[in-house]
Write an enzyme that holds these catalytic residues in place. Structure first.
Site, PDB file in Angstrom:
ATOM      1  N   ARG A 180      -0.801  -9.585   9.605  1.00 16.44           N
ATOM      2  CA  ARG A 180      -2.217  -9.404   9.268  1.00 16.44           C
ATOM      3  C   ARG A 180      -3.059 -10.624   9.621  1.00 16.44           C
ATOM      4  O   ARG A 180      -2.569 -11.747   9.620  1.00 16.44           O
ATOM      5  CB  ARG A 180      -2.344  -9.172   7.749  1.00 16.44           C
ATOM      6  CG  ARG A 180      -1.622  -7.927   7.241  1.00 16.44           C
ATOM      7  CD  ARG A 180      -2.516  -6.728   7.259  1.00 16.44           C
ATOM      8  NE  ARG A 180      -1.801  -5.472   7.067  1.00 16.44           N
ATOM      9  CZ  ARG A 180      -2.406  -4.331   6.743  1.00 16.44           C
ATOM     10  NH1 ARG A 180      -3.702  -4.289   6.562  1.00 16.44           N
ATOM     11  NH2 ARG A 180      -1.720  -3.222   6.616  1.00 16.44           N
ATOM     12  N   CYS A 199      -3.853   3.296  10.114  1.00 16.32           N
ATOM     13  CA  CYS A 199      -4.225   4.465  10.904  1.00 16.32           C
ATOM     14  C   CYS A 199      -5.611   4.325  11.528  1.00 16.32           C
ATOM     15  O   CYS A 199      -6.206   5.313  11.942  1.00 16.32           O
ATOM     16  CB  CYS A 199      -4.152   5.723  10.046  1.00 16.32           C
ATOM     17  SG  CYS A 199      -2.459   6.151   9.619  1.00 16.32           S
ATOM     18  N   TYR A 228       2.773 -11.060  -0.865  1.00 16.45           N
ATOM     19  CA  TYR A 228       2.112 -10.302   0.201  1.00 16.45           C
ATOM     20  C   TYR A 228       0.743  -9.767  -0.258  1.00 16.45           C
ATOM     21  O   TYR A 228       0.597  -9.298  -1.391  1.00 16.45           O
ATOM     22  CB  TYR A 228       3.010  -9.142   0.675  1.00 16.45           C
ATOM     23  CG  TYR A 228       2.271  -8.254   1.648  1.00 16.45           C
ATOM     24  CD1 TYR A 228       2.114  -8.650   2.980  1.00 16.45           C
ATOM     25  CD2 TYR A 228       1.643  -7.090   1.224  1.00 16.45           C
ATOM     26  CE1 TYR A 228       1.373  -7.886   3.856  1.00 16.45           C
ATOM     27  CE2 TYR A 228       0.899  -6.321   2.101  1.00 16.45           C
ATOM     28  CZ  TYR A 228       0.769  -6.722   3.411  1.00 16.45           C
ATOM     29  OH  TYR A 228       0.015  -5.975   4.277  1.00 16.45           O
ATOM     30  N   SER A 235      -3.235   3.732   5.485  1.00 12.67           N
ATOM     31  CA  SER A 235      -2.981   2.379   5.975  1.00 12.67           C
ATOM     32  C   SER A 235      -2.431   2.406   7.393  1.00 12.67           C
ATOM     33  O   SER A 235      -1.591   3.249   7.728  1.00 12.67           O
ATOM     34  CB  SER A 235      -1.973   1.674   5.071  1.00 12.67           C
ATOM     35  OG  SER A 235      -2.525   1.530   3.791  1.00 12.67           O
ATOM     36  N   ARG A 262       3.271  -3.738   1.122  1.00 14.59           N
ATOM     37  CA  ARG A 262       3.140  -3.231  -0.237  1.00 14.59           C
ATOM     38  C   ARG A 262       4.436  -2.546  -0.652  1.00 14.59           C
ATOM     39  O   ARG A 262       5.141  -1.982   0.166  1.00 14.59           O
ATOM     40  CB  ARG A 262       1.983  -2.234  -0.322  1.00 14.59           C
ATOM     41  CG  ARG A 262       0.605  -2.893  -0.272  1.00 14.59           C
ATOM     42  CD  ARG A 262      -0.528  -1.911  -0.433  1.00 14.59           C
ATOM     43  NE  ARG A 262      -0.620  -0.996   0.685  1.00 14.59           N
ATOM     44  CZ  ARG A 262      -0.140   0.237   0.712  1.00 14.59           C
ATOM     45  NH1 ARG A 262       0.428   0.748  -0.372  1.00 14.59           N
ATOM     46  NH2 ARG A 262      -0.249   0.990   1.774  1.00 14.59           N
ATOM     47  N   LYS A 281      -6.375  -3.901  -3.362  1.00 13.18           N
ATOM     48  CA  LYS A 281      -5.858  -2.566  -3.689  1.00 13.18           C
ATOM     49  C   LYS A 281      -5.756  -2.353  -5.200  1.00 13.18           C
ATOM     50  O   LYS A 281      -6.055  -1.271  -5.702  1.00 13.18           O
ATOM     51  CB  LYS A 281      -4.484  -2.368  -3.054  1.00 13.18           C
ATOM     52  CG  LYS A 281      -4.445  -2.574  -1.545  1.00 13.18           C
ATOM     53  CD  LYS A 281      -5.404  -1.680  -0.812  1.00 13.18           C
ATOM     54  CE  LYS A 281      -5.142  -1.712   0.686  1.00 13.18           C
ATOM     55  NZ  LYS A 281      -6.122  -0.907   1.409  1.00 13.18           N
ATOM     56  N   ASP A 287     -12.217  -1.232   4.842  1.00 12.55           N
ATOM     57  CA  ASP A 287     -11.044  -0.784   4.083  1.00 12.55           C
ATOM     58  C   ASP A 287     -11.378  -0.067   2.783  1.00 12.55           C
ATOM     59  O   ASP A 287     -10.725   0.890   2.428  1.00 12.55           O
ATOM     60  CB  ASP A 287     -10.138  -1.995   3.781  1.00 12.55           C
ATOM     61  CG  ASP A 287      -8.739  -1.591   3.326  1.00 12.55           C
ATOM     62  OD1 ASP A 287      -8.093  -0.827   4.058  1.00 12.55           O
ATOM     63  OD2 ASP A 287      -8.315  -2.031   2.237  1.00 12.55           O
ATOM     64  N   HIS A 328     -10.600   4.607  -0.219  1.00 14.06           N
ATOM     65  CA  HIS A 328      -9.938   3.844   0.846  1.00 14.06           C
ATOM     66  C   HIS A 328     -10.624   4.201   2.168  1.00 14.06           C
ATOM     67  O   HIS A 328     -10.067   4.935   2.985  1.00 14.06           O
ATOM     68  CB  HIS A 328      -8.454   4.235   0.864  1.00 14.06           C
ATOM     69  CG  HIS A 328      -7.584   3.359   1.702  1.00 14.06           C
ATOM     70  ND1 HIS A 328      -6.401   3.805   2.240  1.00 14.06           N
ATOM     71  CD2 HIS A 328      -7.695   2.069   2.079  1.00 14.06           C
ATOM     72  CE1 HIS A 328      -5.822   2.818   2.919  1.00 14.06           C
ATOM     73  NE2 HIS A 328      -6.588   1.762   2.845  1.00 14.06           N
TER      74      HIS A 328
HETATM   75  P1  GTP Z   1      -5.054  -0.817   6.631  1.00 17.58           P
HETATM   76  O1  GTP Z   1      -5.835  -2.063   6.841  1.00 17.58           O
HETATM   77  O2  GTP Z   1      -3.590  -1.043   6.390  1.00 17.58           O
HETATM   78  O3  GTP Z   1      -5.601   0.089   5.566  1.00 17.58           O
HETATM   79  O4  GTP Z   1      -5.052  -0.018   8.050  1.00 17.58           O
HETATM   80  P2  GTP Z   1      -6.260   0.432   9.022  1.00 17.58           P
HETATM   81  O5  GTP Z   1      -6.567   1.854   8.734  1.00 17.58           O
HETATM   82  O6  GTP Z   1      -7.364  -0.537   8.978  1.00 17.58           O
HETATM   83  O7  GTP Z   1      -5.581   0.404  10.465  1.00 17.58           O
HETATM   84  P3  GTP Z   1      -5.993  -0.399  11.780  1.00 17.58           P
HETATM   85  O8  GTP Z   1      -7.388  -0.145  12.241  1.00 17.58           O
HETATM   86  O9  GTP Z   1      -5.635  -1.818  11.588  1.00 17.58           O
HETATM   87  O10 GTP Z   1      -5.045   0.259  12.889  1.00 17.58           O
HETATM   88  C1  GTP Z   1      -3.655   0.215  12.779  1.00 17.58           C
HETATM   89  C2  GTP Z   1      -3.000   0.613  14.053  1.00 17.58           C
HETATM   90  O11 GTP Z   1      -3.559   1.803  14.606  1.00 17.58           O
HETATM   91  C3  GTP Z   1      -3.094  -0.452  15.134  1.00 17.58           C
HETATM   92  O12 GTP Z   1      -1.819  -0.622  15.688  1.00 17.58           O
HETATM   93  C4  GTP Z   1      -4.036   0.141  16.142  1.00 17.58           C
HETATM   94  O13 GTP Z   1      -3.732  -0.268  17.426  1.00 17.58           O
HETATM   95  C5  GTP Z   1      -3.836   1.628  15.975  1.00 17.58           C
HETATM   96  N1  GTP Z   1      -5.068   2.363  16.313  1.00 17.58           N
HETATM   97  C6  GTP Z   1      -6.291   2.197  15.751  1.00 17.58           C
HETATM   98  N2  GTP Z   1      -7.212   3.023  16.325  1.00 17.58           N
HETATM   99  C7  GTP Z   1      -6.526   3.731  17.247  1.00 17.58           C
HETATM  100  C8  GTP Z   1      -6.916   4.766  18.180  1.00 17.58           C
HETATM  101  O14 GTP Z   1      -8.066   5.196  18.249  1.00 17.58           O
HETATM  102  N3  GTP Z   1      -5.934   5.270  18.977  1.00 17.58           N
HETATM  103  C9  GTP Z   1      -4.646   4.812  18.919  1.00 17.58           C
HETATM  104  N4  GTP Z   1      -3.756   5.351  19.722  1.00 17.58           N
HETATM  105  N5  GTP Z   1      -4.251   3.843  18.073  1.00 17.58           N
HETATM  106  C10 GTP Z   1      -5.174   3.319  17.245  1.00 17.58           C
HETATM  107 MN    MN Z   2      -7.559  -2.365   7.933  1.00 22.53          MN
HETATM  108 MN    MN Z   3      -6.030  -0.340   3.501  1.00 25.51          MN
END
Ligand code: GTP
Ligand code: MN
Ligand code: MN
Length: 607
Positions: free
Chosen positions: A390, A274, A221, A272, A81, A230, A297, A250
């Site tokens: 992704r 996280c 993208y 995002s 983004r 979004k 999401d 979100h």
């Molecule tokens: P968006 O889809 O962009 O909104 O992001 P999201 O919040 O869905 O993030 P996602 O679950 O895809 O996690 C992104 C990153 O965080 C990945 O690299 C995961 O490996 C890492 N991650 C997720 N959960 C954990 C956790 O509990 N501990 C750690 N250390 N890393 C985590």
């Molecule tokens: Mn996600």
């Molecule tokens: Mn998101």
């Protein structure tokens, strides 16, 4: 003007005048070679993906590994983004607030009309009717995306409910639809060969909140181009929600069932990259607790008849961060992906026609083709997949999808988690003192930046309710909306609020908490707090677990290690206060008084 216009609109599957006249207007402006009305059928999907394969945009994966699945590789300058180029063009600058870029709407329209003029020459203009949320919701939220990208059409088919049924319902109910215009901004001269990923170095992601319209230029993208996600379901929907008395957030949403078979629905807002998708598909490591997915999401919430807060997921697919999603950390996501019917973007290719990314398997393949098409070996010294690569997968391929996902009325929310990526200061989990204190936790949420947006990675920024890039109006008004709206709910049934941090580091630099499936232990603690069954330490920031109150059964951690993850550190928090004050100062007069009071209270308690 007639001639071109009439010819292009011949055979249009609708007589709905508001739609026809908008499509005409856009065709006149952008000058496509032809118009394709998307019906959303399987046959259409097959034809489009065949064409995308022929054009080199998609690579068909080995069907024995990933049936009916494809990989796309974007231009290296179009991988995330673009927040600096994202605009909220409200009539008054004040209404966009300090968290958004703003330009006067008519000035922006003039600029955009210049860019879109002839921008679809040599291309097909696709008209994609879609609905965010359920088609049979009480008040379905319609949109029509016009795009010159077949990749967008194929991805939208996974991410939203699209096509003929939606178009019919728009016509039958004389419905308003959000006009969402997208062009990659790469017209083709007669005879000019196309490139696999057309885009434009100049990108504009623009929202007109009063008009409820979206104009996106120059990028292919996901977050910039799949406009139902979004742009609509968060930025435009947040404005609709303000005006209509609901919330567009979100957030993931999951259904948790205790060993006693009691059901709790938990919504969680993390910025995002996280951990939302990971938590939404969590595989609990504790006995007897079951997690089912509702959304990963975006969550739309409104108060039900009894003043209970109800949530629905407006999307139909997952658009998940690939790196870090693996058989070890998130087997449920991997199983959904392995069923096929997916589009991967900027991942690496294996020699047998599959995909790979960092963290997918423990074993790193000997040889890959990286996301930029180069030979790759483990010695390469660079990631094989882009950090923001992704997977785009239909949500109903998740085995653990909760049946309530299909309920237009959604589910009651019992707990809300706010979380971010912080190396220090924020304990593993903190229960808010009160509802107002919980809104304060959301309003002051902070995180280190990630690869999900263009720009520097690892900088701490405030991200209110994880909505910083997605609030479609003034951020202070947004927080006020939370405060005022929740006053209308049934106070006894308001969800309990928790602040979480899976990313705290130890002195040695490692993660203080194992995360992923073990986050079920935190969910269990939160539910036991709601039920009054778990112990906690009262601290100036809220209630944190005593090490004994967390279920650590089967977890290989010493009491000291657990303490490092859960402890409250007064010095770190005193150091945090100036940042909080600075943050609140940026709202000017629009911050709710209750939040200023919360900050004063916190300072007093910290001494
Ligand atoms: P968006 O889809 O962009 O909104 O992001 P999201 O919040 O869905 O993030 P996602 O679950 O895809 O996690 C992104 C990153 O965080 C990945 O690299 C995961 O490996 C890492 N991650 C997720 N959960 C954990 C956790 O509990 N501990 C750690 N250390 N890393 C985590
Ligand atoms: Mn996600
Ligand atoms: Mn998101």
């Amino acid at each position: 003007m007639g001639a071109t216009r009439l010819r292009l609109l011949e055979g249009a599957p609708t007589t709905y005048e508001p739609l026809l006249s908008w499509v005409e207007e856009v065709a006149e402006l952008t000058q496509p070679d032809r118009i394709h009305w998307v019906d959303g059928s399987e046959a259409e999907y097959r034809k489009l993906t065949d064409e995308l394969v022929a054009a080199g945009t998609l690579t068909r994966l080995n069907p024995d590994l990933f049936p009916n699945s494809f990989a796309a590789f974007s231009d290296p300058a179009d991988v995330a983004r673009v927040e600096e180029q994202t605009f909220i063009c409200s009539r008054n600058e004040r209404d966009a607030g300090f968290t958004n870029n703003w330009m006067e709407p008519s000035e922006m329209k003039t600029k955009l009309k210049g860019l879109f003029s002839g921008s679809m020459r040599g291309r097909t203009m696709y008209v994609i009717p879609f609905v965010m949320g359920h088609l049979d919701a009480e008040d379905p939220k319609f949109g029509v995306e016009i795009s010159d990208s077949a990749y967008v059409v194929a991805s939208m088919r996974i991410m939203a409910r699209i096509g003929t049924d939606v178009l019919k319902k728009i016509e039958e109910t004389n419905a308003f639809f959000v006009p969402a215009l997208h062009s990659v901004g790469a017209p083709l001269e007669p005879g000019q060969a196309d490139v696999p990923w057309p885009c434009n170095p100049e990108k504009w992601i623009v929202h007109f909140p009063e008009e409820r319209s979206i104009w996106s230029y120059g990028s292919g993208y996901g977050g910039n181009a799949l406009l139902g996600k979004k742009c609509y379901a968060l930025r435009i929907a947040s404005v609709m929600a303000r005006d209509e008395g609901w919330l567009a957030e979100h957030m993931l949403i999951l259904k948790l069932t205790s060993p006693e078979k009691k059901v709790y629905n938990v919504a969680a807002a993390f910025p995002s990259a996280c951990g939302k998708t990971n938590l939404a598909l969590l595989d609990p490591t504790i006995e007897g607790w079951k997690v089912e997915t509702l959304g990963d999401d975006i969550t739309w919430m409104r108060f039900g008849k009894e003043g209970e807060l109800r949530a629905v997921n407006p999307e139909a697919g997952l658009f998940g961060v690939a790196p870090g999603t693996g058989w070890g950390t998130n087997p449920n996501a991997m199983r959904a992906i392995a069923k096929g019917n997916s589009i991967f973007t900027n991942v690496a290719l294996t020699d047998d026609g599959g995909v790979w990314w960092e963290g997918m398997t423990e074993e790193v393949p000997e040889h890959l083709t990286d996301w930029q098409g180069n030979e790759w070996t483990p010695e390469a010294g660079r990631p094989a997949a882009h950090p923001n690569s992704r997977f785009c997968t239909p949500i109903d391929q998740i085995d653990m999808l909760a049946p309530e996902y299909f309920a237009p009325n959604g589910v009651e929310v019992h707990a809300i988690l706010f979380g971010g990526r912080r190396k220090t200061t924020i304990p593993l989990v903190t229960q808010s003192r009160t509802w107002a204190n919980g809104i304060f936790m959301g309003a002051t949420l902070s995180s280190e930046t990630t690869a999900a947006a263009a720009g520097a990675v690892g900088v701490v920024r405030r991200d209110p309710m994880a909505m910083l890039p997605f609030i479609g109006y003034d951020a202070g008004d947004y927080l006020n909306h939370w405060v005022r709206l929740s006053a209308k709910g049934n106070a006894a049934r308001l969800p309990k609020i928790f602040l979480v941090n899976w990313f705290r580091r130890t002195k040695d630099g490692g993660f203080a908490w194992p995360g992923f499936g073990d986050n079920s232990r935190v969910l269990k603690w939160a539910i036991e707090r709601i039920e009054g069954a778990a112990d906690a330490v009262e601290t100036p920031i809220g209630f944190v677990p005593t090490p004994e109150s967390l279920d650590l059964d089967g977890l290989d951690m010493t009491p000291e290690q657990v303490e490092e993850a859960v402890h409250f550190d007064a010095d770190e928090w005193r150091a945090e206060v100036p940042g909080l004050e600075e943050w609140f100062a940026r709202f000017g007069g629009s911050l709710p008084l209750s939040l200023t009071n919360e900050l004063e209270g916190l300072k007093k308690r910290l001494g």
